[in-house]
Design a protein around this motif. Structure first.
Motif, PDB file in Angstrom:
ATOM      1  N   ASP A  61       0.828  -1.205   0.000  1.00 45.78           N
ATOM      2  CA  ASP A  61       0.000   0.000   0.000  1.00 45.78           C
ATOM      3  C   ASP A  61       0.862   1.256   0.000  1.00 45.78           C
ATOM      4  O   ASP A  61       0.610   2.209  -0.744  1.00 45.78           O
ATOM      5  CB  ASP A  61      -0.936  -0.004   1.208  1.00 45.78           C
ATOM      6  CG  ASP A  61      -1.995  -1.094   1.112  1.00 45.78           C
ATOM      7  OD1 ASP A  61      -2.410  -1.421  -0.013  1.00 45.78           O
ATOM      8  OD2 ASP A  61      -2.403  -1.624   2.163  1.00 45.78           O
ATOM      9  N   THR A  65       1.417   4.288  -3.072  1.00 43.04           N
ATOM     10  CA  THR A  65       1.505   5.740  -2.921  1.00 43.04           C
ATOM     11  C   THR A  65       2.815   6.260  -3.490  1.00 43.04           C
ATOM     12  O   THR A  65       2.850   7.277  -4.196  1.00 43.04           O
ATOM     13  CB  THR A  65       1.378   6.125  -1.435  1.00 43.04           C
ATOM     14  OG1 THR A  65       0.049   5.837  -0.988  1.00 43.04           O
ATOM     15  CG2 THR A  65       1.671   7.596  -1.210  1.00 43.04           C
ATOM     16  N   ASN A 300      -7.768  13.054  -0.517  1.00 42.71           N
ATOM     17  CA  ASN A 300      -7.616  12.521   0.849  1.00 42.71           C
ATOM     18  C   ASN A 300      -8.347  13.373   1.880  1.00 42.71           C
ATOM     19  O   ASN A 300      -7.832  13.654   2.962  1.00 42.71           O
ATOM     20  CB  ASN A 300      -6.135  12.402   1.224  1.00 42.71           C
ATOM     21  CG  ASN A 300      -5.341  11.526   0.281  1.00 42.71           C
ATOM     22  OD1 ASN A 300      -4.300  11.930  -0.229  1.00 42.71           O
ATOM     23  ND2 ASN A 300      -5.830  10.319   0.029  1.00 42.71           N
ATOM     24  N   VAL A 387      -7.072  12.430   6.336  1.00 39.87           N
ATOM     25  CA  VAL A 387      -5.704  12.080   5.950  1.00 39.87           C
ATOM     26  C   VAL A 387      -4.975  13.320   5.433  1.00 39.87           C
ATOM     27  O   VAL A 387      -3.786  13.515   5.704  1.00 39.87           O
ATOM     28  CB  VAL A 387      -5.711  10.961   4.887  1.00 39.87           C
ATOM     29  CG1 VAL A 387      -4.321  10.763   4.284  1.00 39.87           C
ATOM     30  CG2 VAL A 387      -6.210   9.658   5.494  1.00 39.87           C
ATOM     31  N   PHE A 402      -2.175  10.128  -1.273  1.00 37.46           N
ATOM     32  CA  PHE A 402      -2.030   8.851  -0.575  1.00 37.46           C
ATOM     33  C   PHE A 402      -3.074   7.869  -1.093  1.00 37.46           C
ATOM     34  O   PHE A 402      -4.258   8.192  -1.185  1.00 37.46           O
ATOM     35  CB  PHE A 402      -2.166   9.049   0.936  1.00 37.46           C
ATOM     36  CG  PHE A 402      -1.022   9.812   1.526  1.00 37.46           C
ATOM     37  CD1 PHE A 402       0.097   9.157   2.014  1.00 37.46           C
ATOM     38  CD2 PHE A 402      -1.039  11.203   1.547  1.00 37.46           C
ATOM     39  CE1 PHE A 402       1.173   9.867   2.524  1.00 37.46           C
ATOM     40  CE2 PHE A 402       0.033  11.924   2.057  1.00 37.46           C
ATOM     41  CZ  PHE A 402       1.142  11.254   2.546  1.00 37.46           C
ATOM     42  N   THR A 403      -2.625   6.676  -1.423  1.00 37.37           N
ATOM     43  CA  THR A 403      -3.512   5.668  -1.983  1.00 37.37           C
ATOM     44  C   THR A 403      -3.150   4.309  -1.401  1.00 37.37           C
ATOM     45  O   THR A 403      -2.371   4.218  -0.442  1.00 37.37           O
ATOM     46  CB  THR A 403      -3.418   5.666  -3.523  1.00 37.37           C
ATOM     47  OG1 THR A 403      -4.406   4.799  -4.063  1.00 37.37           O
ATOM     48  CG2 THR A 403      -2.038   5.221  -3.999  1.00 37.37           C
ATOM     49  N   THR A 404      -3.706   3.248  -1.968  1.00 44.13           N
ATOM     50  CA  THR A 404      -3.386   1.885  -1.548  1.00 44.13           C
ATOM     51  C   THR A 404      -3.295   0.993  -2.775  1.00 44.13           C
ATOM     52  O   THR A 404      -3.762   1.350  -3.860  1.00 44.13           O
ATOM     53  CB  THR A 404      -4.451   1.311  -0.587  1.00 44.13           C
ATOM     54  OG1 THR A 404      -5.741   1.411  -1.204  1.00 44.13           O
ATOM     55  CG2 THR A 404      -4.465   2.066   0.732  1.00 44.13           C
ATOM     56  N   ARG A 423      -3.875   4.558   4.900  1.00 46.29           N
ATOM     57  CA  ARG A 423      -3.454   5.912   4.528  1.00 46.29           C
ATOM     58  C   ARG A 423      -2.990   6.701   5.753  1.00 46.29           C
ATOM     59  O   ARG A 423      -2.003   7.428   5.694  1.00 46.29           O
ATOM     60  CB  ARG A 423      -4.593   6.630   3.808  1.00 46.29           C
ATOM     61  CG  ARG A 423      -4.937   5.999   2.458  1.00 46.29           C
ATOM     62  CD  ARG A 423      -6.026   6.774   1.739  1.00 46.29           C
ATOM     63  NE  ARG A 423      -6.349   6.164   0.452  1.00 46.29           N
ATOM     64  CZ  ARG A 423      -7.375   5.372   0.222  1.00 46.29           C
ATOM     65  NH1 ARG A 423      -8.209   5.072   1.213  1.00 46.29           N
ATOM     66  NH2 ARG A 423      -7.588   4.861  -0.969  1.00 46.29           N
ATOM     67  N   GLN A 426       0.402   5.324   6.670  1.00 48.52           N
ATOM     68  CA  GLN A 426       1.454   5.798   5.776  1.00 48.52           C
ATOM     69  C   GLN A 426       1.928   7.198   6.163  1.00 48.52           C
ATOM     70  O   GLN A 426       3.132   7.478   6.181  1.00 48.52           O
ATOM     71  CB  GLN A 426       0.940   5.817   4.338  1.00 48.52           C
ATOM     72  CG  GLN A 426       0.709   4.448   3.723  1.00 48.52           C
ATOM     73  CD  GLN A 426       0.094   4.568   2.343  1.00 48.52           C
ATOM     74  OE1 GLN A 426       0.493   5.414   1.546  1.00 48.52           O
ATOM     75  NE2 GLN A 426      -0.891   3.734   2.042  1.00 48.52           N
TER      76      GLN A 426
END
Length: 461
Positions: A61, A65, A300, A387, A402-404, A423, A426
């Motif tokens: 994940d 990102t 986000n 986030v 930010f992603t996965t 997220r 991270q």
């Protein structure tokens, strides 16, 4: 007609050869980021002008990102101890000017059981960082970790390991991100090394001193507890106090200066994007800095829902406060009849819940963020942070998304908790980019001086 070719030199990891005839082409110095996570270290070095060659991590994940935000970098997903991943990592590192990373390490609590940190099998990832450094021999490196490594003589062990028997000259120091324009107090131990024989010196960071100059003080009395800033009474602290109150000053940044333009984010919104037209305009230099290059939408922005009990408690906690400020009636385990979490059998809040009831104070930076959405709450609204607000407090620019990993379910290296928790994790695990940038700028100056000396040496023979 004869022609003479200009001499060409190649600095290791500096982006390749360059002609010394006429105008000099100065390629970017380059970085490989081990245990990169989402890429806080890399983002800071990119802002300082470095080329990002690769990021390596075992979290799919976080690397999703990283790949999204560093599309030209090589993505190395997997356990660095595995032979194929190790070889890919070494191949990338051999091309880099600078190696950076924050290897997970429990060394400071394990010295009792092993004579040396690097010999402890539980510190295999730290050992891999040292071995990658030994094989690649970049011009410089930066390793960061928790300040607990500064205990029990571990700092000197780490310094000795990283020096590679004198190959590197090293400076180790504890720094606080708040001293470098990050709206969050976050102490880290940095090891910065440069190759001996290059004429370079490992830079020492000199922050503003904000973290030691200003604090929140709790006042009690006939009224409910309240918190207000206290400033050390000497000239430097007073100047920092003035800077903190100035929304156009980036030396020290408060929580309000960081996220006030996002105060109206809706709770429970399923859409994780909003257009800028739906948001308030920037009210500080920091907000304008974070918005630079962000495009047409802000990502986000989802704000998680919180239960009714938490809302009641937050209304009873002043700005900058925490569980200590709750009235007796708000310490009951369940307040509204809504059942949530595990019942500890006492009818009272257990200590494990106490860390969650912390509210930001608008006039000072945030406390240290962890990896959970409930680690801190908004200073004004009775809600959690998005986030994006976490990212702002870590100094990630708004263009950083930010992603996965798009794959569903359990996959190797993935942590439990789902995409939303990933997220937050991270962001919470990242090196603040503005802190990384401060290190990178000093290294860039050393590397530029080194390169200029090498160019002169090549011209004069």
């Amino acid at each position: 007609m004869s022609s003479t070719k200009a001499p060409v030199i190649a600095l290791r990891g500096s982006g390749g050869p360059k002609s010394l005839a006429g105008s000099v082409i100065k390629p970017a110095f380059s970085v490989v980021d081990l245990f990169s996570g989402a890429g806080g270290f890399s983002e800071g070095f990119r802002q300082a002008g470095f080329e990002i060659l690769a990021g390596a991590d075992n979290d799919p994940d976080a690397l999703a990102t990283y790949a999204l935000n560093f599309p030209d970098a090589e993505i190395i997903l997997g356990n660095i101890c595995a032979p194929d991943i190790k070889e890919r990592t070494l191949s990338a590192a051999r091309s880099a000017t600078v190696l950076v990373g924050g290897p997970p390490c429990q060394a400071f609590s394990q010295v009792r059981n092993h004579s040396r940190v690097i010999d402890d099998p539980r510190n295999a990832l730290y050992r891999e960082f040292v071995e990658t450094l030994r094989e690649a021999l970049p011009l410089a490196f930066v390793m960061e970790n928790v300040t607990g490594m500064d205990q029990m003589g571990v700092r000197e062990q780490i310094r000795a390991d990283l020096s590679l028997d004198g190959e590197y000259e090293i400076v180790a120091q504890v720094v606080d991100a708040a001293d470098f324009g990050v709206p969050q107090t976050r102490k880290r131990l940095l090891f910065v090394g440069v190759r001996r024989g290059t004429g370079m010196s490992p830079p020492v960071l000199a922050g503003s001193g904000a973290a030691d100059s200003i604090a929140l003080a709790r006042f009690t009395g006939s009224r409910r507890p309240r918190y207000q800033l206290t400033v050390q009474q000497h000239i430097l602290s007073l100047r920092i106090g003035e800077a903190l109150q100035d929304a156009e000053n980036l030396i020290a940044v408060s929580a309000m200066q960081a996220i006030s333009d996002l105060a109206a984010l809706p709770v429970g919104n399923r859409n994780d994007e909003m257009s800028w037209e739906e948001l308030a305009g920037p009210t500080s230099a920091y907000q304008r800095l974070m918005r630079t290059g962000a495009g047409n939408v802000l990502t986000n922005v989802q704000v998680p829902r919180i239960n009714k009990d938490t809302k009641l408690r937050l209304k009873g906690i002043p700005q900058g406060g925490n569980h200590r400020d709750l009235e007796e009636r708000l310490l009951e385990r369940f307040l509204t009849g809504q059942r949530w979490g595990q019942d500890n059998g006492t009818g009272r809040l257990s200590r494990k819940h106490f860390y969650a009831y912390r509210r930001l104070h608008p006039s000072i930076w945030a406390w240290t963020l962890n990896t959970k959405a409930d680690s801190v709450y908004h200073y004004q609204a009775a809600r959690a942070l998005s986030v994006r607000e976490f990212a702002r407090l870590q100094s990630f620019p708004d263009r950083f998304v930010f992603t996965t990993d798009s794959r569903r379910g359990p996959i190797e290296g993935r942590h439990d908790g789902g995409p939303a928790h990933s997220r937050y994790r991270q962001v919470g695990n990242a090196v603040p980019p503005l802190l990384a940038k401060s290190v990178a700028q000093l290294l860039m100056a050393e590397l530029n001086t080194y390169r200029e000396r090498e160019e002169v040496r090549a011209r004069t023979g």
